[in-house]
Design a protein around this motif. Structure first.
Motif, PDB file in Angstrom:
ATOM      1  N   ARG A 204       0.843  -1.203   0.000  1.00 41.45           N
ATOM      2  CA  ARG A 204       0.000   0.000   0.000  1.00 41.45           C
ATOM      3  C   ARG A 204       0.871   1.243   0.000  1.00 41.45           C
ATOM      4  NH1 ARG A 204      -5.344  -0.348   3.703  1.00 41.45           N
ATOM      5  NH2 ARG A 204      -5.688   1.539   2.486  1.00 41.45           N
ATOM      6  N   PRO A 205       0.567   2.209  -0.852  1.00 41.75           N
ATOM      7  CA  PRO A 205       1.381   3.435  -0.904  1.00 41.75           C
ATOM      8  C   PRO A 205       1.106   4.329   0.295  1.00 41.75           C
ATOM      9  CG  PRO A 205      -0.505   3.622  -2.372  1.00 41.75           C
ATOM     10  CD  PRO A 205      -0.529   2.213  -1.847  1.00 41.75           C
ATOM     11  N   MET A 253      -5.769  15.811  -1.721  1.00 45.45           N
ATOM     12  CA  MET A 253      -6.523  14.576  -1.493  1.00 45.45           C
ATOM     13  C   MET A 253      -7.535  14.345  -2.614  1.00 45.45           C
ATOM     14  SD  MET A 253      -5.152  13.317   1.195  1.00 45.45           S
ATOM     15  CE  MET A 253      -3.675  14.111   0.526  1.00 45.45           C
ATOM     16  N   ARG A 254      -8.180  15.409  -3.045  1.00 46.44           N
ATOM     17  CA  ARG A 254      -9.183  15.288  -4.108  1.00 46.44           C
ATOM     18  C   ARG A 254      -8.534  14.865  -5.419  1.00 46.44           C
ATOM     19  NH1 ARG A 254     -13.583  20.004  -5.756  1.00 46.44           N
ATOM     20  NH2 ARG A 254     -14.850  18.693  -7.148  1.00 46.44           N
ATOM     21  N   ARG A 255      -7.381  15.442  -5.727  1.00 49.05           N
ATOM     22  CA  ARG A 255      -6.680  15.098  -6.968  1.00 49.05           C
ATOM     23  C   ARG A 255      -6.227  13.639  -6.958  1.00 49.05           C
ATOM     24  NH1 ARG A 255      -2.723  20.364  -8.070  1.00 49.05           N
ATOM     25  NH2 ARG A 255      -4.380  21.807  -8.750  1.00 49.05           N
ATOM     26  N   ARG A 256      -5.736  13.174  -5.818  1.00 47.19           N
ATOM     27  CA  ARG A 256      -5.282  11.791  -5.731  1.00 47.19           C
ATOM     28  C   ARG A 256      -6.443  10.819  -5.912  1.00 47.19           C
ATOM     29  NH1 ARG A 256      -0.052  10.863  -3.899  1.00 47.19           N
ATOM     30  NH2 ARG A 256      -0.664   8.733  -3.375  1.00 47.19           N
ATOM     31  N   ARG A 261      -5.320   7.233  -7.274  1.00 43.22           N
ATOM     32  CA  ARG A 261      -4.280   6.937  -6.300  1.00 43.22           C
ATOM     33  C   ARG A 261      -4.854   7.035  -4.887  1.00 43.22           C
ATOM     34  NH1 ARG A 261       0.216  11.176  -7.579  1.00 43.22           N
ATOM     35  NH2 ARG A 261      -1.663  12.451  -7.927  1.00 43.22           N
ATOM     36  N   GLU A 262      -4.289   6.272  -3.959  1.00 44.39           N
ATOM     37  CA  GLU A 262      -4.805   6.245  -2.591  1.00 44.39           C
ATOM     38  C   GLU A 262      -4.317   7.472  -1.820  1.00 44.39           C
ATOM     39  OE1 GLU A 262      -4.895   3.357   1.360  1.00 44.39           O
ATOM     40  OE2 GLU A 262      -4.070   2.631  -0.539  1.00 44.39           O
ATOM     41  N   PRO A 263      -5.232   8.276  -1.294  1.00 44.28           N
ATOM     42  CA  PRO A 263      -4.833   9.472  -0.541  1.00 44.28           C
ATOM     43  C   PRO A 263      -4.520   9.130   0.913  1.00 44.28           C
ATOM     44  CG  PRO A 263      -7.206   9.387  -0.661  1.00 44.28           C
ATOM     45  CD  PRO A 263      -6.701   8.188  -1.433  1.00 44.28           C
ATOM     46  N   LEU A 264      -3.889  10.052   1.613  1.00 42.13           N
ATOM     47  CA  LEU A 264      -3.636   9.867   3.035  1.00 42.13           C
ATOM     48  C   LEU A 264      -4.947   9.749   3.803  1.00 42.13           C
ATOM     49  CD1 LEU A 264      -1.452   9.911   5.352  1.00 42.13           C
ATOM     50  CD2 LEU A 264      -2.001  12.354   5.569  1.00 42.13           C
ATOM     51  N   LEU A 265      -5.915  10.523   3.365  1.00 42.76           N
ATOM     52  CA  LEU A 265      -7.205  10.574   4.047  1.00 42.76           C
ATOM     53  C   LEU A 265      -8.313  10.607   3.007  1.00 42.76           C
ATOM     54  CD1 LEU A 265      -7.973  10.786   7.092  1.00 42.76           C
ATOM     55  CD2 LEU A 265      -8.269  13.240   6.733  1.00 42.76           C
ATOM     56  N   SER A 266      -9.186   9.615   3.057  1.00 41.24           N
ATOM     57  CA  SER A 266     -10.286   9.575   2.097  1.00 41.24           C
ATOM     58  C   SER A 266     -11.283  10.692   2.380  1.00 41.24           C
ATOM     59  CB  SER A 266     -10.996   8.217   2.177  1.00 41.24           C
ATOM     60  OG  SER A 266     -12.147   8.218   1.365  1.00 41.24           O
ATOM     61  N   LEU A 267     -11.679  11.408   1.332  1.00 42.22           N
ATOM     62  CA  LEU A 267     -12.644  12.485   1.505  1.00 42.22           C
ATOM     63  C   LEU A 267     -14.024  11.954   1.856  1.00 42.22           C
ATOM     64  CD1 LEU A 267     -11.618  14.969  -1.335  1.00 42.22           C
ATOM     65  CD2 LEU A 267     -10.975  14.976   1.080  1.00 42.22           C
ATOM     66  N   ALA A 268     -14.225  10.636   1.692  1.00 43.25           N
ATOM     67  CA  ALA A 268     -15.503  10.037   2.095  1.00 43.25           C
ATOM     68  C   ALA A 268     -15.735  10.196   3.590  1.00 43.25           C
ATOM     69  CB  ALA A 268     -15.520   8.553   1.719  1.00 43.25           C
ATOM     70  N   LEU A 269     -14.663  10.360   4.356  1.00 44.18           N
ATOM     71  CA  LEU A 269     -14.801  10.540   5.798  1.00 44.18           C
ATOM     72  C   LEU A 269     -15.539  11.821   6.150  1.00 44.18           C
ATOM     73  CD1 LEU A 269     -11.213   9.500   6.987  1.00 44.18           C
ATOM     74  CD2 LEU A 269     -13.283   8.104   6.971  1.00 44.18           C
ATOM     75  N   PHE A 270     -15.498  12.789   5.247  1.00 42.24           N
ATOM     76  CA  PHE A 270     -16.117  14.083   5.529  1.00 42.24           C
ATOM     77  C   PHE A 270     -17.504  14.210   4.913  1.00 42.24           C
ATOM     78  CE2 PHE A 270     -11.521  14.616   5.651  1.00 42.24           C
ATOM     79  CZ  PHE A 270     -11.350  15.186   6.904  1.00 42.24           C
ATOM     80  N   ARG A 271     -18.019  13.109   4.366  1.00 37.45           N
ATOM     81  CA  ARG A 271     -19.353  13.147   3.774  1.00 37.45           C
ATOM     82  C   ARG A 271     -20.401  12.527   4.704  1.00 37.45           C
ATOM     83  NH1 ARG A 271     -16.400  10.905  -0.927  1.00 37.45           N
ATOM     84  NH2 ARG A 271     -15.619  12.679  -2.151  1.00 37.45           N
TER      85      ARG A 271
END
Length: 467
Positions: A204-205, A253-256, A261-271
């Motif tokens: 995992r990256p 994060m959005r661009r990744r 690509r796997e981001p450090l923090l998924s933006l799904a957490l803020f939805r």
């Protein structure tokens, strides 16, 4: 170890031992964040520094935790949760031993603020991830989180009491030796009792750019608050810079995510609305925990002239309040929705601050602080667990590493903001002609944070009580 409660209502032996290790780990990290509050005078005198210098060390410890908690949570997926737990404990214990022999403030900051802070950022996410993975059903998980959160609350509010006793009976340095000994016990217990149900994935990256941006943004914001008294212009510049860096982090994060690509923090957490509001309540709760502890401890020592044992002694009331409400948390969770418990906790804590300010000015005795601190403890103990459960239970297993890191980061950011914001207000007025006024303003700032948390809790979903 993944089996649930037996017919007697108790967890199996393996789970109980793992839970003890997790609860002790949370306890010692919370204890480390607050026990220095009653040793401010002793440390500053022994190391030849100032109250501001000790405040800086405390705030940096909390800030390092907050800044690195998100990357720490992500690393658990790459290297394994149990391995990160053990490595974090070793770093924490090493920092405690270095702090115990520190000849000056610089070495204390390296040992306490840096090594203990980094160690905490590595060991705390695995505690919450493994708890979620090992305790499968909502009821068992709530009980486990309740025990861990209660120990965290007790560690935070009992820190001044235990630290004050050790400092008075032996030395402030002995408090760090005690931390190292407790960490050794946790390491030995974890090696035998803790098992990671999911394998590590070295393929995992790891998003280094995201880790740098998230950490830098949080650091700039807290440093901005610390600079408020010395240079308002610098404060504004640091706060703006911190906001821009965090905005850049979310853009990255959005661009990744869009590029696959796997981001450090998924933006799904803020939805997730419930999780977002729960994070706000966590941040405000820990701001109140650390803010009230730092302000009251500093005021009693520096302004009123009480020693470490007298200062720590009054915090017995807060510890008792947290223990009483925490012990009843499971029963209350079956009777009342989590939203109701969190709102009630903020109301009671704010009432405790009002009582503290009212009675605290009526007498020169340190013991007039007891009723207010007891009520504050009742409020805090009753709402810490529901907030954790709201956040952690909002996501499935695949996002537990990320939400655990985010949750602990937000909580520790609250602690660092409490020490920075309330502490800066108080320390700025300590040498003035009206230090009592600075104390009142600092505690009112803590109460204002409680109002913010109360409003956030009011918008939480109206869920049914836990079964």
């Amino acid at each position: 170890m993944t089996q649930e409660k037996s017919r007697t209502g108790r967890f199996p032996t393996g789970l109980r031992r793992a839970l003890i290790a997790f609860a002790l780990a949370q306890f010692i990290c919370s204890f480390a964040g607050s026990n220095m509050n009653v040793m401010i005078s002793d440390i500053s005198r022994d190391l030849g520094t100032t109250v501001q210098g000790v405040q800086l060390a405390i705030t940096l410890f909390l800030l390092v935790m907050a800044a690195l908690m998100i990357p720490g949570g992500k690393l658990t997926d790459v290297f394994g949760r149990k391995r990160c737990l053990i490595v974090g404990l070793i770093l924490f214990g090493s920092g405690a031993l270095l702090s115990a022999v520190a000849p000056d403030l610089a070495v204390l900051i390296i040992g306490y603020s840096v090594l203990e802070g980094v160690g905490t950022a590595l060991l705390i996410p695995p505690v919450y991830i493994l708890t979620t993975l090992l305790f499968k059903d909502l009821g068992s998980r709530a009980r486990a989180f309740g025990a861990i959160s209660a120990m965290g609350g007790v560690g935070a509010v009992a820190g001044p009491l235990i630290g004050g006793f050790i400092a008075y009976a032996v030395s402030w340095r002995a408090a760090f030796v005690a931390q190292a000994l407790i960490v050794l016990v946790i390491v030995l217990l974890s090696r035998r009792a803790v098992r990671d149900p999911l394998p590590a994935d070295r393929s995992r990256p790891f998003d280094v750019g995201g880790a740098v941006l998230s950490s830098a943004g949080l650091i700039l914001i807290v440093l901005g608050i610390l600079a408020a008294d010395d240079d308002p212009g610098l404060m504004i510049g640091l706060l703006i810079a911190g906001g821009l860096v965090l905005a850049g982090f979310f853009v990255l994060m959005r661009r990744r995510e869009r590029s696959g690509r796997e981001p450090l923090l998924s933006l799904a957490l803020f939805r997730n609305r419930a999780s977002n509001l729960g994070l706000v309540t966590q941040n405000m709760q820990w701001l109140m925990v650390m803010g009230s502890s730092f302000v009251v401890s500093t005021y009693l020592q520096v302004v009123r002239g009480f020693n470490a044992i007298e200062t720590g002694g009054v915090f017995t009331a807060t510890t008792a309040g947290v223990l009483i409400s925490s012990l009843g948390a499971e029963r209350m969770a079956r009777l009342r929705p989590q939203r109701t418990l969190i709102m009630a906790g903020f109301v009671v804590t704010i009432a405790g601050i009002a009582l503290l300010l009212t009675l605290g000015r009526s007498s020169d005795s340190v013991w007039v602080m007891v009723p207010g601190l007891f009520v504050i403890g009742l409020g805090l103990g009753g709402m810490l667990t529901p907030s954790v459960n709201v956040v952690q239970s909002s996501f499935g297993e695949e996002l537990q590493g990320e939400i655990s890191g985010l949750s602990r980061s937000v909580s520790n950011l609250g602690s660092s903001l409490g020490a920075a914001l309330a502490g800066t207000i108080l320390v700025a007025g300590v040498d003035s002609t009206a230090p009592g006024r600075a104390y009142v303003l600092a505690m009112l700032a803590v109460a204002a944070a409680g109002l913010v948390g109360l409003v956030a809790a009011a918008f939480l979903p109206r869920t049914q009580p836990s079964a």
